[in-house]
Scaffold this motif. Structure first.
Motif, short mmCIF file in Angstrom:
data_model
loop_
_atom_site.label_atom_id
_atom_site.label_comp_id
_atom_site.label_asym_id
_atom_site.label_seq_id
_atom_site.Cartn_x
_atom_site.Cartn_y
_atom_site.Cartn_z
N GLY A 96 0.83 -1.20 0.00
CA GLY A 96 0.00 0.00 0.00
C GLY A 96 0.86 1.25 0.00
O GLY A 96 1.98 1.27 -0.53
N ALA A 97 0.37 2.30 0.63
CA ALA A 97 1.12 3.56 0.69
C ALA A 97 2.35 3.44 1.59
O ALA A 97 3.29 4.23 1.47
N TRP A 98 2.37 2.44 2.47
CA TRP A 98 3.49 2.30 3.39
C TRP A 98 4.81 2.11 2.63
O TRP A 98 5.87 2.54 3.11
N GLN A 99 4.77 1.46 1.48
CA GLN A 99 6.02 1.19 0.76
C GLN A 99 6.72 2.46 0.29
O GLN A 99 7.90 2.42 -0.06
N PHE A 100 6.02 3.59 0.30
CA PHE A 100 6.59 4.84 -0.18
C PHE A 100 7.04 5.76 0.96
O PHE A 100 7.50 6.87 0.72
N ARG A 101 6.93 5.30 2.22
CA ARG A 101 7.33 6.14 3.34
C ARG A 101 8.85 6.36 3.33
O ARG A 101 9.61 5.52 2.87
N TRP A 102 9.25 7.47 3.89
CA TRP A 102 10.67 7.83 3.91
C TRP A 102 11.46 6.83 4.76
O TRP A 102 10.96 6.25 5.71
N PRO A 103 12.73 6.60 4.43
CA PRO A 103 13.51 5.53 5.06
C PRO A 103 13.71 5.68 6.55
O PRO A 103 13.91 4.69 7.25
N THR A 104 13.72 6.91 7.08
CA THR A 104 13.97 7.09 8.51
C THR A 104 12.72 6.91 9.36
O THR A 104 12.80 6.99 10.59
N LEU A 105 11.57 6.66 8.72
CA LEU A 105 10.36 6.36 9.49
C LEU A 105 10.41 4.87 9.84
O LEU A 105 10.00 4.01 9.07
N THR A 106 10.94 4.58 11.01
CA THR A 106 11.10 3.19 11.44
C THR A 106 9.78 2.64 11.97
O THR A 106 8.86 3.39 12.30
N TYR A 107 9.73 1.33 12.06
CA TYR A 107 8.51 0.70 12.56
C TYR A 107 8.21 1.12 13.99
O TYR A 107 7.07 1.29 14.38
N GLY A 108 9.28 1.33 14.79
CA GLY A 108 9.08 1.75 16.16
C GLY A 108 8.47 3.14 16.28
O GLY A 108 7.87 3.48 17.30
N ALA A 109 8.61 3.97 15.23
CA ALA A 109 8.06 5.32 15.26
C ALA A 109 6.61 5.37 14.80
O ALA A 109 5.96 6.41 14.90
#
Length: 384
Positions: free
Chosen positions: A44-57
C-alpha cells in the motif's frame, strides 16, 4: 472485458481487509472478485514512506484480520516491515491482487453494473469497493510568490529524509504528526528549523481511551454523512504529547509561527513585515482522497464530499468507500472492509451467516485461524 461480481480498487489496509472478507463470504478469488492495485509491489502507501520512518516510530498499526504481523524490529524501516507483512498476507489468503494496474475511470454500464477502465483492460462488475486512500493526492497550499522561491520545496509524499536538509534553514509547514516528525528529524541534522501552522497546534495529554476514540470518529463521520470533505484525524484528536515532544518543547523546537502570507525568492514573509530567510520548505500539509477515477459516477455532493451511510455511497449503492473519512485508520479500515462486504453480499444475494473461522489456504491440511474481534477504538497512524 472481464466479468466479476466485485472489483476492489487498492491493496492497502482497507483493500486487503475487504478482499479477505470477500473470500470469507465465499466469493471465488479471480473469478468473482479481483483487487486492482496501482503500486508496483505489496505494501500500500506504506512502501513509499521515507527511510527514517522506522517501525518503532509508527503508532497505531493494527493487524489485518486473520493474520498477525508478528514480532518486528522497531529499528527497521516501516516501509519494509509493513510491505513484507502485506505480501505475506496476500499469499496466505490467496488474494487475487493484480498490479501494477492504474484504474482510470469508472462508468455506469448499460445493464445496471459498472464498467471499470484501467491500464490493463476493462472489468465489468456489479459492485465496487474503493480503497484508494490519499497518498497519491498530496495537498499543496498555493501562496503568492511560491513559484519564485529559489530553494527546495518538498511534500511529505516525496520527503527524502532529514539528511537532505542538513545544515540548512528549513521551514516545516503543517500541524499533524508528519510535520512534527519531519521537524524533529531535520533539527537533529544541525539544520535551523522553523515550524509554521495555519492554526495553533492542539496537544493531547493522557491516555486516548475508547470514549475519546468514539468522539473523534463521530466528528469525522458526521461530516461524511452531510456530504462534506472529511478532515484529518489530528483535527479531531490532537497530537499525542509524547516524551520526545515534551523534550522538543523544552528546547524550543515546537515554538510555532502562523502561516506566512507569501513567499519570496529567498524565504517567506508575513504581511506584518516579518521575513524569514529559508533554503527549503517542507509541506506536511496532508492529503486528499483519491477519487478522480469515480468522477463519471457524479458522487460528490454540493458540499464537496461524498455522502456515506456506513461505507455505502448514498448516491450510488453499487459503490462503497473504505479507508475514507471515519475509517481512515488502520483499525477503521479493517472494520470498513467487513462492513462493505457484508452490504455487498446482501445486495448481490450472497448473504449468509459470517462464520467466525476462516481456513488458511496455504496451511498444512486445513489449518484454521481464529479471526480476532475488532475493538471499538480509534487508532491514528502516520497518515494523519
Amino acid at each position: 472485458m472481464e466479468y466479476v461480481e466485485v472489483v476492489v480498487v487498492g491493496a492497502g489496509q482497507a483493500g486487503l481487509s475487504s478482499a479477505y472478507h470477500l473470500r470469507r463470504r465465499g466469493f471465488a478469488p479471480g473469478e468473482e472478485f479481483v483487487v486492482l492495485d496501482h503500486a508496483p509491489r505489496a505494501g500500500g502507501a506504506w512502501q513509499f514512506r521515507w527511510p527514517t520512518l522506522t517501525y518503532g516510530a509508527v503508532h497505531g498499526m493494527h493487524a489485518l484480520p486473520g493474520l498477525g504481523l508478528g514480532e518486528a524490529d522497531p529499528d527497521r524501516p516501516s516501509a519494509e516491515v509493513i510491505g513484507d507483512y502485506f505480501a505475506r498476507y496476500e499469499e496466505a489468503f490467496d488474494l487475487p491482487v493484480r498490479r501494477p494496474v492504474d484504474v482510470r475511470s469508472v462508468h455506469p454500464a448499460d445493464d445496471g453494473g459498472l464498467l471499470v477502465r484501467t491500464s490493463a483492460g476493462a472489468w465489468h462488475t456489479r459492485a465496487l469497493i474503493n480503497a484508494t486512500g490519499t497518498w497519491e493526492r498530496p495537498f499543496w497550499p498555493r501562496l503568492p510568490g511560491q513559484e519564485r522561491f529559489r530553494g527546495r520545496q518538498t511534500h511529505t509524499r516525496d520527503y527524502p529524509g532529514p539528511e537532505a536538509f542538513a545544515g540548512q534553514r528549513v521551514v516545516v509547514v503543517g500541524g499533524g504528526t508528519s510535520a512534527v516528525q519531519h521537524l524533529l528529524e531535520i533539527a537533529g541534522t544541525a539544520a535551523e528549523t522553523t515550524w509554521v501552522t495555519r492554526r495553533p497546534p492542539l496537544f493531547r495529554e493522557g491516555p486516548f481511551d475508547a470514549e475519546a476514540g468514539r468522539r473523534a470518529v463521530a466528528l469525522v463521520a458526521d461530516r461524511v454523512r452531510r456530504g462534506l470533505p472529511p478532515r484529518s484525524v489530528v483535527s479531531a484528536t490532537g497530537l499525542p504529547l509524547t516524551d520526545a515532544l515534551r523534550q522538543a518543547r523544552e528546547h524550543g523546537l515546537l515554538e510555532r509561527l502562523p502561516l506566512f502570507d507569501r513567499m519570496t525568492p529567498d524565504g517567506v514573509a508575513w504581511d506584518d513585515g516579518r521575513f524569514l530567510a529559508a533554503d527549503a520548505v517542507v509541506w506536511a500539509t496532508g492529503f486528499r482522497p483519491v477519487l478522480d477515477h469515480l468522477a463519471p459516477l457524479r458522487l460528490r455532493e454540493p458540499g464537496g464530499g461524498v455522502r456515506l451511510e456506513g461505507t455505502r455511497v448514498v448516491g450510488d449503492p453499487r459503490v462503497h468507500l473504505v479507508g475514507y473519512g471515519p475509517s481512515a485508520s488502520t483499525i477503521g479500515a479493517n472494520r470498513a472492509g467487513r462492513t462493505a462486504v457484508a452490504d455487498v453480499s446482501a445486495v448481490l444475494g450472497r448473504d449468509r451467516k459470517d462464520a467466525r473461522e476462516v481456513e488458511h489456504p496455504h496451511g498444512s491440511s486445513s489449518v484454521r485461524m481464529r479471526v480476532p474481534q475488532l475493538a471499538v477504538a480509534w487508532l491514528c497512524d502516520t497518515r494523519c
